[in-house]
Design a protein around this motif. Structure first.
Motif, PDB file in Angstrom:
ATOM      1  N   LEU A   1       0.853  -1.183   0.000  1.00 39.55           N
ATOM      2  CA  LEU A   1       0.000   0.000   0.000  1.00 39.55           C
ATOM      3  C   LEU A   1       0.889   1.233   0.000  1.00 39.55           C
ATOM      4  N   PRO A   2       0.706   2.141  -0.956  1.00 32.94           N
ATOM      5  CA  PRO A   2       1.535   3.349  -0.982  1.00 32.94           C
ATOM      6  C   PRO A   2       1.141   4.325   0.125  1.00 32.94           C
ATOM      7  N   VAL A   3       2.077   5.143   0.528  1.00 31.68           N
ATOM      8  CA  VAL A   3       1.787   6.157   1.540  1.00 31.68           C
ATOM      9  C   VAL A   3       1.209   7.403   0.875  1.00 31.68           C
ATOM     10  N   MET A   4       0.380   8.114   1.623  1.00 30.22           N
ATOM     11  CA  MET A   4      -0.060   9.435   1.195  1.00 30.22           C
ATOM     12  C   MET A   4       1.004  10.469   1.547  1.00 30.22           C
ATOM     13  N   SER A   5       1.640  10.222   2.699  1.00 22.76           N
ATOM     14  CA  SER A   5       2.780  11.035   3.115  1.00 22.76           C
ATOM     15  C   SER A   5       3.578  10.232   4.129  1.00 22.76           C
ATOM     16  N   GLY A   6       4.828  10.629   4.340  1.00 25.54           N
ATOM     17  CA  GLY A   6       5.689   9.918   5.265  1.00 25.54           C
ATOM     18  C   GLY A   6       6.718   9.060   4.548  1.00 25.54           C
ATOM     19  N   GLN A   7       7.508   8.322   5.330  1.00 27.91           N
ATOM     20  CA  GLN A   7       8.587   7.509   4.787  1.00 27.91           C
ATOM     21  C   GLN A   7       8.625   6.142   5.431  1.00 27.91           C
ATOM     22  N   VAL A   8       9.158   5.179   4.689  1.00 26.80           N
ATOM     23  CA  VAL A   8       9.471   3.850   5.213  1.00 26.80           C
ATOM     24  C   VAL A   8      10.964   3.635   5.027  1.00 26.80           C
ATOM     25  N   LEU A   9      11.663   3.395   6.117  1.00 29.32           N
ATOM     26  CA  LEU A   9      13.107   3.174   6.077  1.00 29.32           C
ATOM     27  C   LEU A   9      13.409   1.747   6.512  1.00 29.32           C
ATOM     28  N   LEU A  10      14.241   1.056   5.751  1.00 28.41           N
ATOM     29  CA  LEU A  10      14.669  -0.301   6.070  1.00 28.41           C
ATOM     30  C   LEU A  10      16.178  -0.316   6.167  1.00 28.41           C
TER      31      LEU A  10
ATOM     32  N   ARG B   1      11.878  -4.954  -1.537  1.00 22.70           N
ATOM     33  CA  ARG B   1      12.050  -4.907  -0.078  1.00 22.70           C
ATOM     34  C   ARG B   1      12.444  -6.281   0.464  1.00 22.70           C
ATOM     35  N   VAL B   2      11.851  -7.332  -0.114  1.00 22.16           N
ATOM     36  CA  VAL B   2      12.244  -8.691   0.271  1.00 22.16           C
ATOM     37  C   VAL B   2      13.724  -8.917  -0.031  1.00 22.16           C
ATOM     38  N   ALA B   3      14.177  -8.442  -1.181  1.00 17.12           N
ATOM     39  CA  ALA B   3      15.585  -8.592  -1.558  1.00 17.12           C
ATOM     40  C   ALA B   3      16.511  -7.855  -0.591  1.00 17.12           C
ATOM     41  N   ARG B   4      15.981  -6.832   0.082  1.00 24.32           N
ATOM     42  CA  ARG B   4      16.773  -6.072   1.058  1.00 24.32           C
ATOM     43  C   ARG B   4      16.663  -6.638   2.468  1.00 24.32           C
TER      44      ARG B   4
END
Length: 226
Positions: free
Chosen positions: A51-60, A73-76
């Motif tokens: 699901l895409p964000v409307m705003s904000g960040q996802v850090l891995l 993301r699985v590859a990371r």
């Protein structure tokens, strides 16, 4: 290891999450709790990239993966076990594992974590109990070699006498030290015993957070009673 920073997300014009920030430390385990409809699964879908964000960040692991597809993301190093003890029911337990990896050493490694599956390798997954299918679902995800594991309601639909079995598996995973875990769970006691910290999500917002463990039980119940 995983950070959702100021995430707002939803479906169409319907906003489900509002400015949510959650952090999972490297090698640590975090629980997300809340009532049905609070936005827990939506939060996980954002983390995984479904699901895409409307705003904000996802850090891995410090890298911004907000725009990356789930397979990237699985590859990371991200692993995701969704609700429902998902498997390929007409295939055997071993065949389900071999869909992810045919490396016998890797398969033996996950079977060491889930010894109950060793005697079930020739049985069709559709004939396994709910608890056994859940172990198979987690084992299959571990074969991808994740450093960050996300579990969505691992005890959902599991018979009460088997919940303790699932709890022991999750506790062993969170104790490994080389695997970060984000757990969404309705059983508050289980969630707090299995993790080092928690967040309570209500109506798409974080309303409480703190250190896990039995001492947090009253605080969490009070937060969820509001």
């Amino acid at each position: 290891m995983l950070e959702l920073r100021g995430v707002t997300a939803g479906y169409g014009r319907t906003r489900v999450l509002a400015d949510v920030t959650v952090e999972v430390p490297r090698g640590g385990a975090v629980a997300i709790m809340g009532h049905n409809g609070a936005g827990k699964t939506t939060l996980l879908r954002v983390a995984v990239g479904l699901l895409p964000v409307m705003s904000g960040q996802v850090l891995l692991d410090g890298a911004d993966v907000t725009r990356l597809r789930p397979n990237r993301r699985v590859a990371r190093g991200l692993g995701y076990v969704p609700q429902g003890q998902l498997s390929f029911p007409q295939m055997t337990t071993l065949e389900n594992l071999q869909l992810v990896s045919t490396d016998r050493a890797a398969i033996d490694g996950v079977l060491d974590t889930f010894p109950a599956l060793r005697g079930l390798l020739a049985r069709r997954a559709g004939l396994l109990s709910g608890g056994q299918r859940q172990q198979l679902a987690i084992a299959r995800t571990l074969l991808t070699g994740p450093r960050m594991l996300i579990l969505d309601e691992p005890t959902e639909g599991i018979q009460p006498n088997v919940v303790a079995e699932i709890e022991s598996v999750v506790t062993a995973l969170t104790a490994r030290g080389d695997l970060s875990v984000l757990l969404v769970e309705q059983h508050v006691g289980f969630a707090l015993r299995s993790t080092g910290s928690y967040y309570v999500l209500e109506s798409g917002r974080i309303t409480s957070s703190g250190a896990g463990g039995p001492d947090a039980l009253d605080a969490v119940r009070a937060a969820m009673a509001v």
